[in-house]
Scaffold this active site. Sequence first.
Site, PDB file in Angstrom:
ATOM      1  N   ASP A 134       0.858  -1.184   0.000  1.00  0.00           N
ATOM      2  CA  ASP A 134       0.000   0.000   0.000  1.00  0.00           C
ATOM      3  C   ASP A 134       0.900   1.241   0.000  1.00  0.00           C
ATOM      4  O   ASP A 134       1.889   1.317   0.733  1.00  0.00           O
ATOM      5  CB  ASP A 134      -0.898  -0.011   1.246  1.00  0.00           C
ATOM      6  CG  ASP A 134      -2.057   0.972   1.123  1.00  0.00           C
ATOM      7  OD1 ASP A 134      -3.218   0.515   1.108  1.00  0.00           O
ATOM      8  OD2 ASP A 134      -1.806   2.197   1.064  1.00  0.00           O
ATOM      9  N   HIS A 193     -10.228  -5.367  -3.256  1.00  0.00           N
ATOM     10  CA  HIS A 193      -8.884  -5.588  -2.734  1.00  0.00           C
ATOM     11  C   HIS A 193      -8.965  -5.985  -1.273  1.00  0.00           C
ATOM     12  O   HIS A 193      -9.858  -5.553  -0.546  1.00  0.00           O
ATOM     13  CB  HIS A 193      -8.006  -4.347  -2.910  1.00  0.00           C
ATOM     14  CG  HIS A 193      -8.642  -3.091  -2.399  1.00  0.00           C
ATOM     15  ND1 HIS A 193      -9.595  -2.409  -3.118  1.00  0.00           N
ATOM     16  CD2 HIS A 193      -8.477  -2.404  -1.242  1.00  0.00           C
ATOM     17  CE1 HIS A 193      -9.986  -1.346  -2.429  1.00  0.00           C
ATOM     18  NE2 HIS A 193      -9.338  -1.326  -1.283  1.00  0.00           N
ATOM     19  N   HIS A 252      -6.867  -5.944   2.273  1.00  0.00           N
ATOM     20  CA  HIS A 252      -5.747  -5.334   2.999  1.00  0.00           C
ATOM     21  C   HIS A 252      -5.123  -6.377   3.927  1.00  0.00           C
ATOM     22  O   HIS A 252      -5.838  -7.108   4.605  1.00  0.00           O
ATOM     23  CB  HIS A 252      -6.233  -4.199   3.906  1.00  0.00           C
ATOM     24  CG  HIS A 252      -6.808  -3.013   3.201  1.00  0.00           C
ATOM     25  ND1 HIS A 252      -6.101  -1.852   3.013  1.00  0.00           N
ATOM     26  CD2 HIS A 252      -8.032  -2.780   2.670  1.00  0.00           C
ATOM     27  CE1 HIS A 252      -6.870  -0.948   2.403  1.00  0.00           C
ATOM     28  NE2 HIS A 252      -8.052  -1.496   2.185  1.00  0.00           N
TER      29      HIS A 252
END
Length: 146
Positions: free
Chosen positions: A37, A107, A109
């Site tokens: 990220d 997505h 995390h």
Amino acid sequence: MSLDGTYDEANIFALILQGKIPSTKLYEDEKTFAFLDIMPQTRGHALVISKWSKARNLLEMEDEALGEVMATTKKVATAIRKALNPDGIQIAQFNGAPAGQTIFHLHVHILPRWEGDPKGFTAHGAGAQADKDALAALAEEIRAQF
Ligand code: AMP
């Protein structure tokens, strides 16, 4: 944009998959892609996406693509654990803007967590971009553990 809408072929993660914008890759196979990220909320904060599914969120995701993304999530979390030795690993996934989703390509995390560190997660990102070289060095450490 929220739970309903049309997949935007020019969303940031689609552009990453097309190689149009750079990313710090951790892992890739035929079906999935994992990268760091850009605004990490913990050291080693990673994201996993499907390379083929046009699902914007969990409710739209094909079961097959979900399975692939979660299998890669496990692989990447395992490598992050070996590299960074966290005390815990948080897996998070947001659906719709009110839930904190900002990029409408599903997505997952992966957030390594350490005892004593703040536990919070800021929806809409951490706000500060990480140093590019530091991210590259961290990715190298993690990639060495696959
Ligand atoms: P979400 O809030 O679940 O939609 O998460 C989107 C995440 O993508 C945030 O944590 C952002 O920091 C991250 N992000 C945004 N742009 C990029 C980029 N170019 N490369 C890597 N991560 C990004």
